[in-house]
Design a protein around this motif. Structure first.
Motif, PDB file in Angstrom:
ATOM      1  N   ILE A 132       0.844  -1.197   0.000  1.00  0.00           N
ATOM      2  CA  ILE A 132       0.000   0.000   0.000  1.00  0.00           C
ATOM      3  C   ILE A 132       0.881   1.249   0.000  1.00  0.00           C
ATOM      4  O   ILE A 132       0.616   2.205  -0.723  1.00  0.00           O
ATOM      5  N   ASP A 133       1.951   1.228   0.806  1.00  0.00           N
ATOM      6  CA  ASP A 133       2.851   2.375   0.865  1.00  0.00           C
ATOM      7  C   ASP A 133       3.564   2.617  -0.468  1.00  0.00           C
ATOM      8  O   ASP A 133       3.917   3.745  -0.791  1.00  0.00           O
ATOM      9  N   PHE A 134       3.790   1.553  -1.230  1.00  0.00           N
ATOM     10  CA  PHE A 134       4.413   1.670  -2.543  1.00  0.00           C
ATOM     11  C   PHE A 134       3.396   2.053  -3.622  1.00  0.00           C
ATOM     12  O   PHE A 134       3.771   2.297  -4.763  1.00  0.00           O
ATOM     13  N   GLY A 135       2.130   2.043  -3.292  1.00  0.00           N
ATOM     14  CA  GLY A 135       1.104   2.349  -4.284  1.00  0.00           C
ATOM     15  C   GLY A 135       0.871   1.214  -5.261  1.00  0.00           C
ATOM     16  O   GLY A 135       0.492   1.441  -6.410  1.00  0.00           O
ATOM     17  N   VAL A 136       1.081  -0.013  -4.798  1.00  0.00           N
ATOM     18  CA  VAL A 136       0.901  -1.174  -5.667  1.00  0.00           C
ATOM     19  C   VAL A 136      -0.581  -1.360  -5.955  1.00  0.00           C
ATOM     20  O   VAL A 136      -1.408  -1.372  -5.051  1.00  0.00           O
ATOM     21  N   TYR A 137      -0.894  -1.495  -7.246  1.00  0.00           N
ATOM     22  CA  TYR A 137      -2.261  -1.764  -7.687  1.00  0.00           C
ATOM     23  C   TYR A 137      -2.521  -3.260  -7.710  1.00  0.00           C
ATOM     24  O   TYR A 137      -3.632  -3.707  -7.557  1.00  0.00           O
ATOM     25  N   GLY A 138      -1.506  -4.033  -8.030  1.00  0.00           N
ATOM     26  CA  GLY A 138      -1.626  -5.475  -8.163  1.00  0.00           C
ATOM     27  C   GLY A 138      -0.317  -6.018  -8.708  1.00  0.00           C
ATOM     28  O   GLY A 138       0.688  -5.338  -8.723  1.00  0.00           O
ATOM     29  N   ALA A 139      -0.347  -7.230  -9.161  1.00  0.00           N
ATOM     30  CA  ALA A 139       0.859  -7.831  -9.713  1.00  0.00           C
ATOM     31  C   ALA A 139       0.609  -8.128 -11.188  1.00  0.00           C
ATOM     32  O   ALA A 139      -0.532  -8.406 -11.565  1.00  0.00           O
ATOM     33  N   PRO A 140       1.631  -8.041 -12.017  1.00  0.00           N
ATOM     34  CA  PRO A 140       2.989  -7.606 -11.718  1.00  0.00           C
ATOM     35  C   PRO A 140       3.140  -6.084 -11.811  1.00  0.00           C
ATOM     36  O   PRO A 140       2.437  -5.420 -12.562  1.00  0.00           O
ATOM     37  N   GLU A 141       4.060  -5.598 -11.037  1.00  0.00           N
ATOM     38  CA  GLU A 141       4.508  -4.214 -11.091  1.00  0.00           C
ATOM     39  C   GLU A 141       6.002  -4.234 -10.830  1.00  0.00           C
ATOM     40  O   GLU A 141       6.504  -5.139 -10.160  1.00  0.00           O
ATOM     41  N   THR A 142       6.701  -3.234 -11.344  1.00  0.00           N
ATOM     42  CA  THR A 142       8.140  -3.177 -11.169  1.00  0.00           C
ATOM     43  C   THR A 142       8.560  -1.745 -10.849  1.00  0.00           C
ATOM     44  O   THR A 142       8.080  -0.801 -11.487  1.00  0.00           O
ATOM     45  N   PHE A 143       9.462  -1.621  -9.894  1.00  0.00           N
ATOM     46  CA  PHE A 143      10.015  -0.333  -9.488  1.00  0.00           C
ATOM     47  C   PHE A 143      11.523  -0.355  -9.702  1.00  0.00           C
ATOM     48  O   PHE A 143      12.176  -1.341  -9.351  1.00  0.00           O
ATOM     49  N   LEU A 144      12.073   0.726 -10.232  1.00  0.00           N
ATOM     50  CA  LEU A 144      13.521   0.915 -10.267  1.00  0.00           C
ATOM     51  C   LEU A 144      13.860   1.862  -9.129  1.00  0.00           C
ATOM     52  O   LEU A 144      13.355   2.991  -9.086  1.00  0.00           O
TER      53      LEU A 144
END
Length: 180
Positions: A132-144
């Motif tokens: 939630i803190d990362f603002g994830v909507y669902g999977a997959p997601e990727t952050f650099l």
């Protein structure tokens, strides 16, 4: 007056429908701007998948850039993305960290055993609170995330060879001081 109201409502709905069609034709839904780009990644302290006594925190990840890839065994799009990660992990130029999202640890371990493990490290967010803190909507997601812990890029949806070549690799080179 009573005849004009239904016409006005109908025209408003047609306008909204038309805008929706235009928006979808001109915008990639995977390119949702994140308010976290350019800001420090949220603090986290999560267990390593398969070894819950071992913990990984944001502070322990500082010093080197990494890709944080959100995945889950229940995620169908992750199955499409996974062969790409297996093929491309070595040439990404940064560590690939798996972020197991809202998953049973045994299911995630079985999934990685079946399809291969492209990650140098896998952390688990079983209840999804840190996501939630990362603002994830669902999977997959990727952050650099850069060496100072700042989020430089976010991708919603599966990584493809094209996305890696056109979006990830130039940003990784820029982090390393190379030409973008």
């Amino acid at each position: 007056m009573s005849r004009a109201l239904p016409l006005a409502i109908f025209l408003a709905l047609v306008g909204l429908f038309g805008f929706g069609i235009w928006w979808n034709a001109h915008h990639d839904p995977r390119e949702v701007p994140s308010p976290l780009i350019g800001k420090p990644a949220p603090a986290f302290d999560l267990p390593v998948l398969g070894d819950p006594a071992q913990r990984v925190s944001k502070a322990s990840m500082l010093g080197k850039p990494y890709l944080l890839n959100v995945f889950a065994s229940w995620c169908f799009a992750c199955r499409d993305e996974h062969p790409v990660l297996m093929a491309e992990a070595q040439r990404l130029g940064v560590a690939l960290v798996g972020y197991n999202y809202k998953d049973e640890p045994a299911d995630a371990q079985r999934w990685l055993a079946q399809f291969g493990n492209p990650y140098g490290l896998v952390i688990a967010d079983r209840d999804g609170r840190t996501a939630i803190d990362f603002g994830v909507y669902g999977a997959p997601e990727t952050f650099l995330i850069d060496a100072q812990g700042v989020i430089r890029y976010k991708r919603i949806g599966a990584l493809t060879p094209q996305v890696i070549a056109e979006q990830i690799e130039p940003r990784v080179r820029a982090l390393a001081g190379g030409a973008p």
